[in-house]
Design an enzyme around this catalytic site. Structure first.
Site, PDB file in Angstrom:
ATOM      1  CG  ASP A 129      -8.919  -9.912  -0.121  1.00 23.49           C
ATOM      2  OD1 ASP A 129      -7.739 -10.200  -0.436  1.00 23.49           O
ATOM      3  OD2 ASP A 129      -9.413 -10.092   0.870  1.00 23.49           O
ATOM      4  CG  HIS A 162      -3.767  -0.054   3.043  1.00 24.89           C
ATOM      5  ND1 HIS A 162      -2.802  -0.928   2.731  1.00 24.89           N
ATOM      6  CD2 HIS A 162      -3.286   0.728   3.938  1.00 24.89           C
ATOM      7  CE1 HIS A 162      -1.650  -0.538   3.360  1.00 24.89           C
ATOM      8  NE2 HIS A 162      -2.138   0.338   4.094  1.00 24.89           N
ATOM      9  CB  CYS A 198     -17.970  10.969  -3.101  1.00 27.53           C
ATOM     10  SG  CYS A 198     -17.712  12.545  -4.191  1.00 27.53           S
ATOM     11  CB  CYS A 219     -20.311  11.652  -6.872  1.00 27.86           C
ATOM     12  SG  CYS A 219     -21.367  11.699  -5.059  1.00 27.86           S
ATOM     13  N   GLY A 250       1.799 -12.831   5.641  1.00 28.28           N
ATOM     14  CA  GLY A 250       2.006 -12.440   4.140  1.00 28.28           C
ATOM     15  C   GLY A 250       2.156 -10.977   3.773  1.00 28.28           C
ATOM     16  CD  GLN A 289      10.319 -12.554  -0.501  1.00 26.78           C
ATOM     17  OE1 GLN A 289      11.274 -12.706  -0.832  1.00 26.78           O
ATOM     18  NE2 GLN A 289       9.422 -12.294  -1.155  1.00 26.78           N
TER      19      GLN A 289
END
Ligand code: APR
Length: 242
Positions: A103, A120, A128, A149, A189, A217
């Site tokens: 994001d 990532h 493409c 493309c 996170g 956690q």
């Protein structure tokens, strides 16, 4: 959460001169962006098969399904706002932020582009699928459907790293260098289950960095923590920098 641990975390960050953050989906969870494995908050992978939606094979099998799924995620990111953890990180002008998140919330919180390393890739661009070099920014609020493309005729797909694909070499090198040289790594996170990204935490540790983990956690990196703060990023990260 243990106030002594919080105090220790703040002392580590105050003393640090080369701070790096390493984040996962939990950093954006309080902004309303779904995590992947966090079953309690309806993680994406608890409802979908990642190999079907986030892999070259899944895209080849049903490109329209994959693009529709990303369109829904793109709209969700467009509706999201940076949370107080993003804003606290943005208050640190010299900090490098390595993230597994695709994001744009760190950027929208005010972190400079050169401070962010997206291992990532990004959901805010398409490129493409044949890697001819074409790429373009897309409108997250009005995401495109499957299209070819304009350069080579192959399909365009989100600019994210899918399962089975390699990480962008330049981003990976920058992330390794930053973790090898840092003296404090703030891990926020992430389940720390996906490699090679999760290996960066051990790399920082072996380079002598102090490791602070903020997560709701215990995670795959808990054994590496100097300080582990169990709780929400939006509540803890601002206090660490206050
Ligand atoms: N504050 C802090 N931690 C949180 C919060 C929150 N508000 N909400 C959830 N978490 C924690 C969860 O407990 C979980 O341990 O964030 C972690 C998110 O883990 P994952 O869902 O596995 O996401 P992530 O670690 O980013 O996954 C890594 O896997 O599927 C791939 O490419 C995808 O980048 C992703 C990678």
């Amino acid at each position: 959460m243990n106030s002594d641990s919080l105090k220790c975390g703040r002392e580590i960050l105050t003393a640090a001169t080369r701070m790096v953050s390493f984040s996962g989906a939990g950093l954006s969870a309080e902004s309303g962006v779904a995590t992947f494995r966090d079953a309690k908050s309806g993680g994406l992978w608890t409802k979908h098969d990642p190999m079907r939606l986030a892999s070259p094979e899944g895209f080849a099998d049903d490109p329209n399904l994959v693009m529709d799924w990303y369109a829904a995620r793109r709209r969700s990111v467009a509706e999201a706002e940076p949370n107080s953890a993003h804003q606290a990180l943005a208050s640190q002008p010299d900090m490098i932020h390595i993230t597994q998140n695709v994001d744009d919330l760190l950027h929208r919180a005010g972190v400079r582009v050169e401070q962010v390393i997206q291992l990532h890739g990004t959901i805010a661009r398409d490129h493409c699928h044949a890697r001819c070099g074409f790429e373009e920014a897309i409108d997250l609020a009005n995401p495109p459907t499957l299209r070819d493309c304009p350069n080579c005729g192959q399909p365009l797909r989100p600019g994210v790293v899918w399962f089975g694909e390699s990480l962008p070499a330049e981003s990976w090198q920058r992330a390794e260098d930053a973790c090898a040289e840092c003296d404090a790594l703030l891990v926020i996170g992430t389940s720390a289950e996906v490699y090679p990204a999760a290996g960066l935490i051990g790399l920082a540790k072996s380079g002598g960095a102090r490791i602070i983990i903020v997560n709701t956690q215990p995670s795959g990196a808990s054994h590496l923590a100097d300080v582990e703060l169990i709780g929400k990023a939006g509540e803890i990260v601002p206090v660490l920098f206050s």
